[in-house]
Write an enzyme that holds these catalytic residues in place. Structure first.
Site, PDB file in Angstrom:
ATOM      1  N   GLU A 260      -6.043  -5.972   4.316  1.00  0.00           N
ATOM      2  CA  GLU A 260      -6.440  -7.147   3.302  1.00  0.00           C
ATOM      3  C   GLU A 260      -7.334  -6.805   2.388  1.00  0.00           C
TER       4      GLU A 260
ATOM      5  N   THR B 266       0.773  -1.227  -0.208  1.00  0.00           N
ATOM      6  CA  THR B 266       0.076  -0.038   0.150  1.00  0.00           C
ATOM      7  C   THR B 266       1.061   1.238   0.067  1.00  0.00           C
TER       8      THR B 266
ATOM      9  N   GLY C 218       2.665  -3.224   8.246  1.00  0.00           N
ATOM     10  CA  GLY C 218       2.866  -3.253   9.763  1.00  0.00           C
ATOM     11  C   GLY C 218       4.453  -3.730   9.700  1.00  0.00           C
TER      12      GLY C 218
HETATM   13  C1  LIG Z   1      -7.317  -7.116  22.329  1.00  0.00           C
HETATM   14  C2  LIG Z   1      -6.075  -7.202  21.660  1.00  0.00           C
HETATM   15  C3  LIG Z   1      -6.265  -8.208  20.646  1.00  0.00           C
HETATM   16  C4  LIG Z   1      -5.110  -8.539  19.731  1.00  0.00           C
HETATM   17  C5  LIG Z   1      -5.274  -9.774  19.007  1.00  0.00           C
HETATM   18  C6  LIG Z   1      -3.905  -9.832  18.194  1.00  0.00           C
HETATM   19  C7  LIG Z   1      -4.075 -10.965  17.239  1.00  0.00           C
HETATM   20  C8  LIG Z   1      -3.494 -10.651  15.825  1.00  0.00           C
HETATM   21  C9  LIG Z   1      -3.954 -11.452  14.831  1.00  0.00           C
HETATM   22  C10 LIG Z   1      -4.257 -10.863  13.672  1.00  0.00           C
HETATM   23  C11 LIG Z   1      -4.545 -11.464  12.493  1.00  0.00           C
HETATM   24  C12 LIG Z   1      -4.321 -10.653  11.353  1.00  0.00           C
HETATM   25  C13 LIG Z   1      -3.029 -10.599  10.891  1.00  0.00           C
HETATM   26  C14 LIG Z   1      -2.804  -9.895   9.468  1.00  0.00           C
HETATM   27  C15 LIG Z   1      -2.453  -8.542   9.352  1.00  0.00           C
HETATM   28  C16 LIG Z   1      -3.089  -8.113   8.063  1.00  0.00           C
HETATM   29  C17 LIG Z   1      -2.296  -7.073   7.898  1.00  0.00           C
HETATM   30  C18 LIG Z   1      -2.897  -6.283   6.445  1.00  0.00           C
HETATM   31  C19 LIG Z   1      -1.877  -6.599   5.463  1.00  0.00           C
HETATM   32  C20 LIG Z   1      -2.329  -5.788   4.133  1.00  0.00           C
HETATM   33  O1  LIG Z   1      -3.314  -5.023   4.360  1.00  0.00           O
HETATM   34  S1  LIG Z   1      -1.589  -6.070   2.752  1.00  0.00           S
HETATM   35  C21 LIG Z   1      -2.210  -5.020   1.357  1.00  0.00           C
HETATM   36  C22 LIG Z   1      -3.715  -5.446   1.214  1.00  0.00           C
HETATM   37  N1  LIG Z   1      -4.012  -4.894   0.082  1.00  0.00           N
HETATM   38  C23 LIG Z   1      -5.119  -5.418  -0.611  1.00  0.00           C
HETATM   39  O2  LIG Z   1      -5.893  -6.129  -0.342  1.00  0.00           O
HETATM   40  C24 LIG Z   1      -5.538  -4.582  -1.860  1.00  0.00           C
HETATM   41  C25 LIG Z   1      -7.052  -4.892  -2.423  1.00  0.00           C
HETATM   42  N2  LIG Z   1      -7.177  -4.819  -3.823  1.00  0.00           N
HETATM   43  C26 LIG Z   1      -7.043  -5.980  -4.757  1.00  0.00           C
HETATM   44  O3  LIG Z   1      -6.875  -6.898  -4.084  1.00  0.00           O
HETATM   45  C27 LIG Z   1      -7.000  -5.964  -6.146  1.00  0.00           C
HETATM   46  O4  LIG Z   1      -6.322  -4.801  -6.603  1.00  0.00           O
HETATM   47  C28 LIG Z   1      -8.460  -6.145  -6.553  1.00  0.00           C
HETATM   48  C29 LIG Z   1      -9.302  -4.725  -5.972  1.00  0.00           C
HETATM   49  C30 LIG Z   1      -8.990  -7.263  -5.741  1.00  0.00           C
HETATM   50  C31 LIG Z   1      -8.523  -6.208  -8.217  1.00  0.00           C
HETATM   51  O5  LIG Z   1      -8.534  -5.101  -8.698  1.00  0.00           O
HETATM   52  P1  LIG Z   1      -8.685  -5.015 -10.346  1.00  0.00           P
HETATM   53  O6  LIG Z   1      -8.419  -3.514 -10.591  1.00  0.00           O
HETATM   54  O7  LIG Z   1      -9.764  -5.646 -10.703  1.00  0.00           O
HETATM   55  O8  LIG Z   1      -7.354  -5.874 -10.394  1.00  0.00           O
HETATM   56  P2  LIG Z   1      -6.802  -6.406 -11.380  1.00  0.00           P
HETATM   57  O9  LIG Z   1      -7.134  -5.777 -12.680  1.00  0.00           O
HETATM   58  O10 LIG Z   1      -5.416  -6.486 -11.005  1.00  0.00           O
HETATM   59  O11 LIG Z   1      -7.385  -7.991 -11.666  1.00  0.00           O
HETATM   60  C32 LIG Z   1      -8.341  -8.231 -12.485  1.00  0.00           C
HETATM   61  C33 LIG Z   1      -8.763  -9.727 -12.645  1.00  0.00           C
HETATM   62  O12 LIG Z   1      -8.043 -10.339 -11.602  1.00  0.00           O
HETATM   63  C34 LIG Z   1      -8.911 -11.056 -10.712  1.00  0.00           C
HETATM   64  N3  LIG Z   1      -8.453 -10.802  -9.287  1.00  0.00           N
HETATM   65  C35 LIG Z   1      -8.217  -9.927  -8.502  1.00  0.00           C
HETATM   66  N4  LIG Z   1      -7.293 -10.134  -7.427  1.00  0.00           N
HETATM   67  C36 LIG Z   1      -7.234 -11.617  -7.393  1.00  0.00           C
HETATM   68  C37 LIG Z   1      -6.814 -12.634  -6.667  1.00  0.00           C
HETATM   69  N5  LIG Z   1      -6.174 -12.309  -5.572  1.00  0.00           N
HETATM   70  N6  LIG Z   1      -6.752 -13.798  -6.955  1.00  0.00           N
HETATM   71  C38 LIG Z   1      -7.283 -14.171  -8.173  1.00  0.00           C
HETATM   72  N7  LIG Z   1      -7.906 -13.423  -9.026  1.00  0.00           N
HETATM   73  C39 LIG Z   1      -7.852 -12.093  -8.600  1.00  0.00           C
HETATM   74  C40 LIG Z   1     -10.066  -9.848 -10.623  1.00  0.00           C
HETATM   75  O13 LIG Z   1     -11.279 -10.506 -10.291  1.00  0.00           O
HETATM   76  C41 LIG Z   1     -10.108  -9.688 -12.080  1.00  0.00           C
HETATM   77  O14 LIG Z   1     -10.967 -11.027 -12.846  1.00  0.00           O
HETATM   78  P3  LIG Z   1     -11.516 -10.716 -14.014  1.00  0.00           P
HETATM   79  O15 LIG Z   1     -11.853 -12.250 -14.363  1.00  0.00           O
HETATM   80  O16 LIG Z   1     -12.894  -9.685 -13.577  1.00  0.00           O
HETATM   81  O17 LIG Z   1     -10.743  -9.950 -15.228  1.00  0.00           O
HETATM   82  C1  LIG Z   2      -4.237  -1.592  10.564  1.00  0.00           C
HETATM   83  C2  LIG Z   2      -3.786  -1.730   9.221  1.00  0.00           C
HETATM   84  C3  LIG Z   2      -2.810  -2.437   8.744  1.00  0.00           C
HETATM   85  C4  LIG Z   2      -2.501  -2.604   7.586  1.00  0.00           C
HETATM   86  N1  LIG Z   2      -1.260  -3.337   7.084  1.00  0.00           N
HETATM   87  C5  LIG Z   2      -0.748  -3.191   5.993  1.00  0.00           C
HETATM   88  C6  LIG Z   2       0.441  -3.801   5.584  1.00  0.00           C
HETATM   89  O1  LIG Z   2       0.748  -4.703   6.280  1.00  0.00           O
HETATM   90  N2  LIG Z   2       0.736  -3.931   4.393  1.00  0.00           N
HETATM   91  C7  LIG Z   2       0.315  -3.028   3.304  1.00  0.00           C
HETATM   92  O2  LIG Z   2       0.712  -3.247   2.093  1.00  0.00           O
HETATM   93  N3  LIG Z   2      -0.877  -2.323   3.507  1.00  0.00           N
HETATM   94  C8  LIG Z   2      -1.493  -2.473   4.927  1.00  0.00           C
HETATM   95  N4  LIG Z   2      -2.664  -1.860   5.045  1.00  0.00           N
HETATM   96  C9  LIG Z   2      -3.198  -1.056   4.253  1.00  0.00           C
HETATM   97  C10 LIG Z   2      -4.660  -1.523   3.694  1.00  0.00           C
HETATM   98  O3  LIG Z   2      -4.253  -2.810   2.984  1.00  0.00           O
HETATM   99  C11 LIG Z   2      -5.375  -0.740   2.731  1.00  0.00           C
HETATM  100  O4  LIG Z   2      -5.718   0.319   3.565  1.00  0.00           O
HETATM  101  C12 LIG Z   2      -6.605  -1.281   2.382  1.00  0.00           C
HETATM  102  O5  LIG Z   2      -6.203  -1.985   1.132  1.00  0.00           O
HETATM  103  C13 LIG Z   2      -7.775  -0.352   1.898  1.00  0.00           C
HETATM  104  O6  LIG Z   2      -6.985   0.566   0.731  1.00  0.00           O
HETATM  105  P1  LIG Z   2      -7.064   1.914   0.953  1.00  0.00           P
HETATM  106  O7  LIG Z   2      -6.738   2.565   2.302  1.00  0.00           O
HETATM  107  O8  LIG Z   2      -6.463   2.700  -0.155  1.00  0.00           O
HETATM  108  O9  LIG Z   2      -8.681   2.451   0.937  1.00  0.00           O
HETATM  109  P2  LIG Z   2      -9.334   3.291  -0.118  1.00  0.00           P
HETATM  110  O10 LIG Z   2      -9.443   2.490  -1.595  1.00  0.00           O
HETATM  111  O11 LIG Z   2      -8.895   4.595  -0.419  1.00  0.00           O
HETATM  112  O12 LIG Z   2     -10.870   3.334   0.461  1.00  0.00           O
HETATM  113  C14 LIG Z   2     -11.676   4.546   0.903  1.00  0.00           C
HETATM  114  C15 LIG Z   2     -12.924   4.222   0.356  1.00  0.00           C
HETATM  115  O13 LIG Z   2     -13.327   4.157  -0.871  1.00  0.00           O
HETATM  116  C16 LIG Z   2     -14.265   3.063  -1.278  1.00  0.00           C
HETATM  117  N5  LIG Z   2     -13.874   2.488  -2.542  1.00  0.00           N
HETATM  118  C17 LIG Z   2     -12.526   2.483  -2.996  1.00  0.00           C
HETATM  119  N6  LIG Z   2     -12.452   1.935  -4.061  1.00  0.00           N
HETATM  120  C18 LIG Z   2     -13.858   1.687  -4.540  1.00  0.00           C
HETATM  121  C19 LIG Z   2     -14.483   1.024  -5.731  1.00  0.00           C
HETATM  122  N7  LIG Z   2     -14.014   0.626  -6.679  1.00  0.00           N
HETATM  123  N8  LIG Z   2     -15.639   0.906  -5.828  1.00  0.00           N
HETATM  124  C20 LIG Z   2     -16.439   1.406  -4.473  1.00  0.00           C
HETATM  125  N9  LIG Z   2     -15.697   2.055  -3.572  1.00  0.00           N
HETATM  126  C21 LIG Z   2     -14.510   2.103  -3.344  1.00  0.00           C
HETATM  127  C22 LIG Z   2     -13.774   2.292  -0.017  1.00  0.00           C
HETATM  128  O14 LIG Z   2     -14.899   1.223   0.033  1.00  0.00           O
HETATM  129  C23 LIG Z   2     -13.583   3.186   1.086  1.00  0.00           C
HETATM  130  O15 LIG Z   2     -14.888   3.151   1.899  1.00  0.00           O
HETATM  131  C24 LIG Z   2      -3.013  -1.851   6.397  1.00  0.00           C
HETATM  132  C25 LIG Z   2      -4.123  -0.975   6.617  1.00  0.00           C
HETATM  133  C26 LIG Z   2      -4.409  -0.810   8.136  1.00  0.00           C
HETATM  134  C27 LIG Z   2      -5.688   0.189   8.345  1.00  0.00           C
END
Ligand SMILES: CCCCCCCCCCCCCCCCCCCC(=O)SCCNC(=O)CCNC(=O)[C@H](O)C(C)(C)COP(=O)(O)OP(=O)(O)OC[C@H]1O[C@@H](n2cnc3c(N)ncnc32)[C@H](O)[C@@H]1OP(=O)(O)O
Ligand SMILES: Cc1cc2nc3c(=O)[nH]c(=O)nc-3n(C[C@H](O)[C@H](O)[C@H](O)COP(=O)(O)OP(=O)(O)OC[C@H]3O[C@@H](n4cnc5c(N)ncnc54)[C@H](O)[C@@H]3O)c2cc1C
Length: 664
Positions: A424, A138, A177
């Protein structure tokens, strides 16, 4: 009645074998044994004390997290814990920190996207924690839109290196993170550029800090992004920022299992779907669904025990008051959450199976089930985390005023848990992925290709689009086929309605944008169907233990019928059921609540949570709530002195009406 008497009395009322239910909840006798042993190992070690997290400064909290992590790593090695044991051990440590990202994202990213040579080089270092890694995807400007990332990795054939660069402020990595203060390395996602051509986003292994003194390497600017929501909570994590200034890494640090760059700078695209690059996210989304059941269960355990201890109203002539758990309103809010915890547990088990299955198929170059695995992990991650966040907050309210105290455990649990709706993958963005998958499936229905997996029901479109529910009496709502048909018909009709509305637009993408809200609802309906169907499938298995299956049946139908009640608009507007049938569902729901009531405390005991893990005065196993609330209050630093600091400067002048001397 004292709290402990209340809970003992509740436990005596249970109509099932709690020990056998513990095994069903854990998944197997072996899993129960590991979980039970690990949770007690953590609970008995004073280093893992959590009692003062709320009053620590950010720096103290962070340093304490480092201490706990180092101690955990030492124990894991000394006790030779297996991978399964150490994962569960870290979970019960209950302290978000860099270990989560290192083990859950950095290591899996290398395993999934690295070549054999890369794995041989990097994994031994990472497995021994001689390097500590994070997942840097991100950016400040883009999170959801992965294809919109701006960081560049330009190949330089002269030096056989990639030059990593952050061309704009919005291209700064932001959020990863473990990045801010701890990680020595990261898997960084950047746009690959060779010979002036942009090949889109790819992953790279990048060293960030000097291994001798931990200082950032030249060309790297790095730090923590600041305080996040809630006291304690996720602030133990060093979510960070990162900027590159023409920072060079060797060519062999591009993760090249999928696509490659040769020594000459030739880009060799992948001959497998490029979405495999997103594999780490799919794997983590799958685990997040299981985590949802754990977090929901934790909140429900606190709220259920406290609701049995707490009494309000209902006494005549000074007799005992009513336990708040006996109010139907309390049951109507609490019992569906208890049922959801079990429902998410079982769908999590199934999702783990699905993920293992797709992984094996991918290894054999069978990519057919990838879209389904993506839709299921994305949709269920979205649906279960949204429901769990709302559920934790509802549990706080179910505990009345005391639920708002930090020592109830619920405010911190909410603050730690709620970002699961965003990280995620934002939950709306992910649910729209399900909707896209559904629209494609509906569009192909006329082609004669029978849909498979979780969309197999769409193959019976002719029947499901015109059938009328045959429910005639309340008990019919305990018939699995009738319940399933109602959920299938509702999901299909919502999806088909969206597909028909889409056809009205010349431009499909524009139509999709217009219909986003309806599409999300259709995605949710499909995901709820999956959860209900997997719960029903669970009931068909061999389940041991006196009364255990009966309790699970009650929970399953409470889960399904409360969804009908909550989403009645969907069921009625799609003509899936009539208002009379909806009213019968409500009658059945009330009856199920009465049947669940005597078992409620035992059903949360079956989670086998230690008091340490619960971290809640209200949810204590012994129910001894009131004396312990006092004890907690007296520990607060404000109670260190009877007259507070600041009295002479700011309170006394009011009382003595001499505000001119107040130091404002
Ligand atoms: C009280 C105290 C308690 C303490 C508790 C402690 C416990 C701890 C436990 C905690 C556990 C949790 C630990 C985890 C920590 C998490 C940290 C977080 C890490 C992150 O956030 S990492 C960053 C994550 N980012 C995202 O998720 C980004 C989201 N966006 C996307 O994934 C994609 O871009 C999106 C939106 C899915 C696709 O966008 P699009 O523009 O359509 O994308 P593409 O052109 O790239 O793809 C088109 C095509 O591909 C298909 N597609 C997309 N993704 C996938 C995939 N993953 N696999 C297979 N296919 C995929 C998509 O559907 C399109 O298909 P078409 O057929 O339509 O073409
Ligand atoms: C606690 C925490 C830990 C994280 N850890 C990591 C990490 O370890 N590594 C990492 O890489 N990232 C990490 N992230 C980032 C995280 O994965 C992103 O914040 C997340 O994927 C959402 O993306 P954004 O922040 O760009 O939200 P945005 O996409 O800017 O979302 C803002 C608003 O716009 C809306 N929106 C966006 N796009 C669309 C659409 N196409 N259609 C309709 N609505 C839409 C959403 O629903 C939301 O309401 C972490 C985030 C948090 C909060």
């Amino acid at each position: 009645m004292e709290g402990d008497d209340n809970l003992a009395h509740e436990r005596n009322k249970a109509e099932f074998d709690v020990n056998e239910m513990k095994i069903v909840w854990a998944g197997s006798r072996q899993a129960f044994e590991v979980s039970n042993r690990m949770s007690r190992l953590v609970a008995s070690d004073p280093v893992f004390d959590k009692s003062n997290r709320a009053v620590m400064t950010r720096k103290e909290l962070f340093k304490n997290t480092l201490r706990k992590s180092a101690h955990a790593w030492k124990l894991i090695n000394e006790l030779c814990l297996s991978d399964e044991e150490s994962t569960i051990f870290k979970y019960f440590m209950d302290q978000p920190g860099f270990l989560d990202l290192h083990w859950r994202m950095f290591v899996p990213a290398i395993k999934g996207q690295g070549t054999e040579e890369q794995k041989q080089k990097w994994l031994p270092l990472a497995n021994k924690m001689q390097i500590i890694g994070c997942y840097a995807q991100t950016e400040l400007g883009h999170g959801s839109n992965v294809q919109g990332l701006e960081t560049t990795a330009t190949f330089n054939p002269q030096t056989d290196q990639f030059i990593l660069h952050s061309p704009t402020q919005t291209s700064s990595k932001w959020w990863p993170g473990g990045l801010g203060k701890v990680s020595t390395h990261a898997v960084v996602y950047a746009r690959l550029i060779t010979n002036g051509k942009d090949h889109g986003v790819h992953g790279f292994i990048v060293q960030l800090r000097n291994l001798d003194d931990h200082s950032p390497l030249p060309g790297i600017t790095i730090g923590d992004i600041g305080v996040k929501f809630g006291n304690g909570a996720y602030n133990s994590m060093d979510n960070g920022f990162l900027m590159f200034d023409k920072f060079c890494i060797p060519r062999d640090q591009m993760l090249m299992r999928l696509s490659k760059v040769t020594r000459e700078g030739k880009y060799v695209p992948s001959d497998v779907p490029r979405q495999l690059m997103y594999g780490t996210m799919v794997s983590v989304r799958q685990t997040i669904v299981s985590n949802a059941s754990v977090a929901m269960a934790r909140a429900v355990c606190i709220a259920t025990r406290y609701s049995a201890v707490r009494r309000q109203f209902g006494s005549q002539n000074g007799g005992v008051e009513t336990q708040v758990i006996d109010y139907k309103t309390q049951q109507n809010r609490l019992f569906p959450l208890l049922a959801s915890a079990y429902a998410f547990r079982f769908v999590g088990e199934w999702l783990k199976w699905l993920y293992t299955d797709v992984t094996q198929r991918l290894e054999a170059s069978d990519f057919a089930t990838l879209p389904e695995a993506h839709a299921c992990t994305a949709g269920l991650k979205s649906m279960t985390t949204s429901a769990t966040s709302d559920g934790i907050e509802e549990c706080r309210k179910l505990c009345g005023g005391h639920g708002y105290l930090w020592c109830s455990g619920l405010p911190e649990l909410f603050a730690v848990y709620v970002p699961a709706c965003t990280y995620e993958g934002d939950n709306v963005v992910l649910q729209l992925q399900v909707a896209r998958f559904l629209m494609k499936t509906v569009a192909q229905l006329s082609s004669g290709n029978a849909p498979a997996g979780t969309t197999a029901y769409m193959g019976r479109a002719k029947h499901l689009l015109q059938c009328r529910s045959s429910i005639q009496k309340a008990e019919d709502w305990l018939n699995p086929a009738m319940v399933l048909e109602a959920f299938e018909a509702r999901a299909l009709r919502m999806a088909v309605s969206c597909a028909n509305n889409l056809k009205k637009f010349e431009n499909q993408e524009q139509g999709f944008s217009e219909l986003l809200a309806d599409l999300v609802e259709a995605g949710i309906a499909h995901c709820q169907l999956i959860v209900v169907s997997k719960f029903i499938a669970k009931l068909e298995r061999d389940i041991k233990g006196k009364g255990v299956k009966n309790q699970l049946k009650n929970l399953c139908y409470i889960y399904a019928l409360h969804l009908i009640h909550k989403h009645l608009g969907d069921f009625l507007s799609t003509n899936t059921i009539t208002p009379e049938q909806a009213s019968l569902a409500n009658n059945q729901l009330r009856s199920l609540y009465s049947q669940l009531r005597p078992n409620a405390v035992a059903l949360v005991d079956a989670f086998d949570y230690t008091d340490h893990y619960l971290g809640s005065v209200l949810g204590r196993y012994d129910g001894n709530v009131y004396p312990k609330l006092f004890e907690e209050a007296l520990k607060d630093p404000l109670n260190d002195s009877v007259v507070p600091d600041g009295y002479h400067e700011y309170i006394r002048p009011f009382i003595k009406q001499d505000l001119r001397s107040a130091r404002l």
